[in-house]
Every structure is written in structure tokens, then in C-alpha cells.
Motif scaffolding. Structure first.
Motif, mmCIF file in Angstrom:
data_model
loop_
_atom_site.group_PDB
_atom_site.id
_atom_site.type_symbol
_atom_site.label_atom_id
_atom_site.label_comp_id
_atom_site.label_asym_id
_atom_site.label_seq_id
_atom_site.Cartn_x
_atom_site.Cartn_y
_atom_site.Cartn_z
ATOM 1 N N UNK A 116 -50.521 43.865 -21.992
ATOM 2 C CA UNK A 116 -51.868 43.044 -22.116
ATOM 3 C C UNK A 116 -51.628 41.847 -20.994
ATOM 4 N N UNK A 117 -50.312 41.444 -20.731
ATOM 5 C CA UNK A 117 -50.076 40.554 -19.806
ATOM 6 C C UNK A 117 -50.518 41.087 -18.324
ATOM 7 N N UNK A 118 -50.564 42.193 -18.142
ATOM 8 C CA UNK A 118 -50.939 42.907 -16.807
ATOM 9 C C UNK A 118 -52.437 42.491 -16.645
ATOM 10 N N UNK A 119 -53.369 42.401 -17.806
ATOM 11 C CA UNK A 119 -54.794 42.214 -17.542
ATOM 12 C C UNK A 119 -55.235 40.718 -17.938
ATOM 13 N N UNK A 120 -54.400 40.160 -18.775
ATOM 14 C CA UNK A 120 -54.947 38.982 -19.331
ATOM 15 C C UNK A 120 -53.502 37.851 -19.408
ATOM 16 N N UNK A 121 -53.009 37.629 -18.147
ATOM 17 C CA UNK A 121 -51.690 36.661 -18.454
ATOM 18 C C UNK A 121 -52.078 35.518 -18.861
ATOM 19 N N UNK A 122 -53.257 34.777 -18.877
ATOM 20 C CA UNK A 122 -53.249 33.291 -19.249
ATOM 21 C C UNK A 122 -53.417 33.434 -20.798
ATOM 22 N N UNK A 123 -53.953 34.286 -21.395
ATOM 23 C CA UNK A 123 -54.416 34.378 -22.593
ATOM 24 C C UNK A 123 -52.941 34.832 -23.521
ATOM 25 N N UNK A 124 -52.375 36.045 -22.859
ATOM 26 C CA UNK A 124 -51.264 36.363 -23.431
ATOM 27 C C UNK A 124 -50.064 35.402 -23.584
ATOM 28 N N UNK A 125 -49.860 34.435 -22.513
ATOM 29 C CA UNK A 125 -48.882 33.719 -22.411
ATOM 30 C C UNK A 125 -48.927 32.984 -23.874
ATOM 31 N N UNK A 126 -50.016 32.233 -24.439
ATOM 32 C CA UNK A 126 -49.828 31.498 -25.477
ATOM 33 C C UNK A 126 -49.578 32.447 -26.996
ATOM 34 N N UNK A 127 -49.629 33.791 -26.788
ATOM 35 C CA UNK A 127 -49.071 34.634 -27.872
ATOM 36 C C UNK A 127 -47.746 34.730 -27.966
ATOM 37 N N UNK A 128 -46.915 34.045 -27.118
ATOM 38 C CA UNK A 128 -45.635 34.025 -27.176
ATOM 39 C C UNK A 128 -45.060 32.814 -27.940
ATOM 40 N N UNK A 129 -45.946 31.899 -28.160
ATOM 41 C CA UNK A 129 -45.530 30.695 -29.119
ATOM 42 C C UNK A 129 -45.207 31.059 -30.388
ATOM 43 N N UNK A 130 -46.118 31.764 -30.967
ATOM 44 C CA UNK A 130 -45.876 32.223 -32.515
ATOM 45 C C UNK A 130 -44.844 33.243 -32.544
ATOM 46 N N UNK A 131 -44.632 33.997 -31.537
ATOM 47 C CA UNK A 131 -43.524 34.959 -31.726
ATOM 48 C C UNK A 131 -42.363 34.636 -32.568
ATOM 49 N N UNK A 132 -41.712 33.590 -31.836
ATOM 50 C CA UNK A 132 -40.353 33.060 -32.205
ATOM 51 C C UNK A 132 -40.298 32.522 -33.914
ATOM 52 N N UNK A 133 -41.516 31.767 -34.357
ATOM 53 C CA UNK A 133 -41.766 31.471 -35.524
ATOM 54 C C UNK A 133 -41.842 32.598 -36.544
ATOM 55 N N UNK A 134 -42.661 33.685 -36.245
ATOM 56 C CA UNK A 134 -42.593 34.675 -37.164
ATOM 57 C C UNK A 134 -41.559 35.413 -37.175
ATOM 58 N N UNK A 135 -40.858 35.533 -35.924
ATOM 59 C CA UNK A 135 -39.226 36.254 -36.058
ATOM 60 C C UNK A 135 -38.425 35.193 -36.929
ATOM 61 N N UNK A 136 -38.567 34.092 -37.128
ATOM 62 C CA UNK A 136 -37.585 33.253 -37.596
ATOM 63 C C UNK A 136 -38.050 33.506 -39.301
ATOM 64 N N UNK A 137 -39.112 33.235 -39.747
ATOM 65 C CA UNK A 137 -39.710 33.488 -41.147
ATOM 66 C C UNK A 137 -39.322 34.874 -41.731
#
Length: 449
Positions: free
Chosen positions: A163-184
């Protein structure tokens, strides 16, 4: 080797601390009061927070993983270096993404996260191989508990990279909840590992056979009993609760009941032995409930299967009756269709015969008309011939009449000329030759016929 393991922990912590420090130093300060500069700084700070959350989560996963072992092997040390190499590239990827938030930097950042997660899983498997043996079934338990979430991480990361190939500005902020979900999720999976580590080998074998929803039920039962106590009364001491708030208040490196569990602690530790006995007793109670529920489920399933068989037999009978009725209906429809076809065939034959008769009558009428037309033509031809003959006669009569008239006129003219010839010699004696000639010409008879 224990001292070396402690120094490796310190070395890893130092590398991670330096990584976080470098990311802070890469932030560009605002030297002039310019709105665009402040907006750019805000974007850099947001991307720094994303990378900080990811690196901090990796530190937590690394710390809890190495807290489970008191010694290490060369494989663990080598895999730890392999894990730190791509993790140390996080400041570079963060700076690139903050300076140029396009598809290539965002995709490169996603690939880096994927490589770091893969190298950490490689390190985790080496620690599991060193810590547990195949006899204890803990490695199978680890794959059962952590494997499902690891697949989710791989699939979600791959989707974000695409998805970053098509929507880089939007996908960027999906990386923020990734570590929190990983942590929980990883902390809950680790609690399940702690719960399983306190069971006996036979109980772990039964634990392996349970579906994921049953494992979650066992964890919930342990938490409920820890909150209410074994006698059913609510205890005053702190115990973990469910939900996100309960997870925040849950002690780190503890089981589902909040009891500290450390495999490096000797097994003869009174607290560890008591917690292990309590967990094994809880498992026996849960297994009994599962067995009773399974028996009840089997009885219910047998009753449902019997009802289903009866329903199926009735459905088969009904289907047979319906098929027979449909067959009779089809037979009746076929007979009716045959009768209608016979009637239609007779009607067509009758119509064909009638049409043949009509055709024959028409042919006879046509023949009669043709004969009559021939007769009419012949009569018309005869009439034309008679008319032509009459015309010929009339023409011949007219011609004869005309010739007779012309002869009469000629004779009359000759007589006049003769008379004139007789009178002219007395009046014009100087022209005897011409008069004679004229008299001879006038006296010459004309025969037209």
C-alpha cells in the motif's frame, strides 16, 4: 558465560539507547519563525515518535526474552548481533522518510521493519532452542502461542509495504499503532507461555491440543480466580484485570494471575513451587470442565446428529415422494403433450389435405382460366384477323375506287385535251408540230390497270 550474557544485555541496551539518541539529534531545529518550518518539524517529530515506539518495543521484547535465560550460546550471541544490525539502521530510514515522504522511503522503512522483526524471531527461536528441550514440549507451545500472531505481523507488514507504493502519506501513520499492537499481543502471548511453563509435561500435551479460544478461556479463568480468590471473595491485593486498563496495570514478566515467573529461578523456590501447584490445580479444574463440557457437547452433538439423521431420512422420504410426484406429473404432462401432439398432427394432416384440395381446386381453376384465356386470345386473334381482312378489303375497294376515279378523270381529261386540240389549229396555225404532238399525246390512251 553468565557474566558475558550480562555484558551482552548491557551492550544491546547501549546500542538501542544510542539509536534513540541519534534519532533525536537528526531533528532539524527551527531557526526562524516560519509556519512551513514548524509544520516540517511537526512531521519530523511525528515520524520520530513512530520510530521511537518501534525501537522501544524491540527493546522490551529483547529485554523480556533475555530475562528468561541465565546463560547463552554462541548462536544466541550471533543472532543478537544480526538483530542489532538492521535495528541500528532505523535512524537512517527515519531521517530519509522525514525528509522525503514518498513511496520509496516509506516502502524502505516498511522493509526495514520487516527485516528487524524477522531477525528478532530468529533470535527468539534460538533462545527457545537453548532454554527448552523437545521433551518439555515448550517449543511446540511457543509455535502454537506465538505462531498465529507472527503470521499476522508478516501479512500486515507485507500489505503495508504494498500500500505504501500507492498511498505513502497515509500508510506512514499506520506504522504508529504497529508496535503498540505488537507489544500488547506479545505480552499476552508471553503470559500464556508463563502459564504453560508451570504445567506438567502431560498437562502441556493437553494444552497443545486445545484450540485458541479454549486457551483464552483458561487465561480468563486464572485472572478471575486471581481477582476473587479461591474462596470466591474479592481479594484486596492487586491482581490483573481484563481490558486495556488491566493490561496497563499488569506486572511485567508475570503470568495471567500476576505472579512473577522466571525460568532462571530454582524450581525449589517456595513461591515458584506454590505458584506452579496453584496453576496445575487450576488446569485440572479447567480440564475437568472441558471434559464435562466435552461429554455434554458429545451428548448434545449425538442428539443433534440423531435429529439430523431423522431429519435427513424424513427429507429423503419427502424428496422421494416429491420425486415420485414429479415423475407422475412429468408422465401426465408427457401423455398430455402426446395427446396434444396427436391432435395437432391430425389437425396438420387435415389442414394439409384441405390445403391439397384447395391447391387442386386452384389448379383446376387456373387451368380453366388458362383455357378460357386461350380461347379469348384465339377469339381476339380471329377478330383481329377478320378486322384485318375487312380492312384489307376496304383498302382494296378504296384503291379500286380510286383507280376507277383516276381513270375516269384521265379519260375526261383526255377528252378535254382532245377538244382543246381540235380548237387550237384554227387559233394558232404557227404551231402545227406542237399541236400535233399534243393531239397525239392527248389521243394516246392511258391504261392504269
Amino acid at each position: 558465560m553468565k557474566k558475558l550474557k550480562t555484558r551482552l544485555d548491557a551492550f544491546s541496551d547501549a546500542v538501542i539507547a544510542i539509536i534513540l539518541t541519534i534519532m533525536v539529534l537528526d531533528l532539524t531545529p527551527v531557526l526562524r519563525d516560519n509556519l512551513n518550518d514548524y509544520l516540517f518539524l511537526s512531521k519530523q517529530v511525528g515520524i520520530y515518535i513512530i520510530s521511537f515506539a518501534f525501537v522501544a518495543n524491540m527493546w522490551y521484547q529483547h529485554a523480556t526474552l533475555f530475562n528468561d535465560i541465565d546463560d547463552m550460546s554462541y548462536r544466541i550471541m550471533l543472532y543478537d548481533f544480526v538483530f542489532l544490525i538492521p535495528l541500528s539502521l532505523t535512524p537512517l530510514a527515519t531521517n530519509m522518510m522525514a525528509s522525503n515522504t514518498t513511496r520509496i522511503p516509506v516502502m524502505a522503512y516498511g522493509v526495514l521493519l520487516f527485516v528487524v522483526s524477522a531477525s528478532f524471531r530468529l533470535l527468539t527461536r534460538s533462545v527457545m532452542r537453548f532454554e527448552y528441550t523437545d521433551k518439555s514440549k515448550m517449543r511446540q507451545l511457543y509455535r502454537k502461542i506465538f505462531g498465529r500472531h507472527n503470521q499476522y505481523y508478516i501479512i500486515s507488514n507485507a500489505i503495508l509495504i504494498v500500500l505504501a507504493y500507492f498511498f505513502p502519506q497515509i500508510v506512514l501513520w499506520f506504522y504508529l499503532p504497529y508496535p503498540l499492537v505488537y507489544l500488547i499481543l506479545s505480552s499476552r502471548d508471553r503470559q500464556q507461555m508463563y502459564d504453560a511453563s508451570q504445567l506438567t509435561t502431560e498437562q502441556r500435551m493437553e494444552y497443545l491440543k486445545l484450540p485458541q479460544n479454549a486457551i483464552n478461556q483458561f487465561r480468563d479463568m486464572v485472572q478471575d480466580q486471581a481477582a476473587t480468590g479461591t474462596d470466591g471473595a474479592t481479594t484486596e491485593e492487586h491482581h490483573p484485570q481484563r481490558g486495556f486498563t488491566g493490561w496497563l496495570d499488569h506486572p511485567v514478566a508475570t503470568d495471567s494471575a500476576g505472579h512473577p515467573v522466571n525460568p532462571t529461578v530454582p524450581s525449589n523456590n517456595p513461591n515458584s513451587v506454590e505458584a506452579r501447584k496453584e496453576r496445575q490445580a487450576q488446569w485440572e479444574e479447567f480440564a475437568k470442565q472441558i471434559r464435562d463440557g466435552s461429554k455434554k457437547y458429545r451428548d448434545t452433538a449425538e442428539r443433534i446428529r440423531k435429529e439430523q439423521r431423522d431429519t435427513n431420512r424424513e427429507a429423503v422420504k419427502q424428496a422421494s415422494r416429491t420425486a415420485e410426484q414429479q415423475q407422475d406429473q412429468r408422465k401426465h404432462d408427457a401423455e398430455t403433450a402426446a395427446k396434444e401432439a396427436e391432435i395437432q398432427r391430425e389437425a396438420r394432416e387435415k389442414a394439409s389435405k384441405q390445403a391439397a384440395k384447395e391447391t387442386e381446386r386452384q389448379q383446376d381453376a387456373d387451368k380453366e382460366s388458362a383455357k378460357q384465356a386461350a380461347k379469348d386470345i384465339e377469339r381476339q386473334a380471329k377478330a383481329k384477323r377478320r378486322a384485318a381482312h375487312e380492312e384489307d378489303k376496304i383498302l382494296e375497294h378504296q384503291q379500286k375506287t380510286q383507280r376507277r376515279t383516276e381513270r375516269r378523270d384521265a379519260k375526261h381529261q383526255a377528252k378535254l385535251q382532245k377538244l382543246q386540240g381540235q380548237t387550237q389549229p384554227h387559233d394558232a396555225g404557227d404551231k402545227p408540230d406542237s399541236t400535233e404532238n399534243n393531239g397525239s399525246e392527248n389521243t394516246q390512251p392511258k391504261h392504269d390497270d
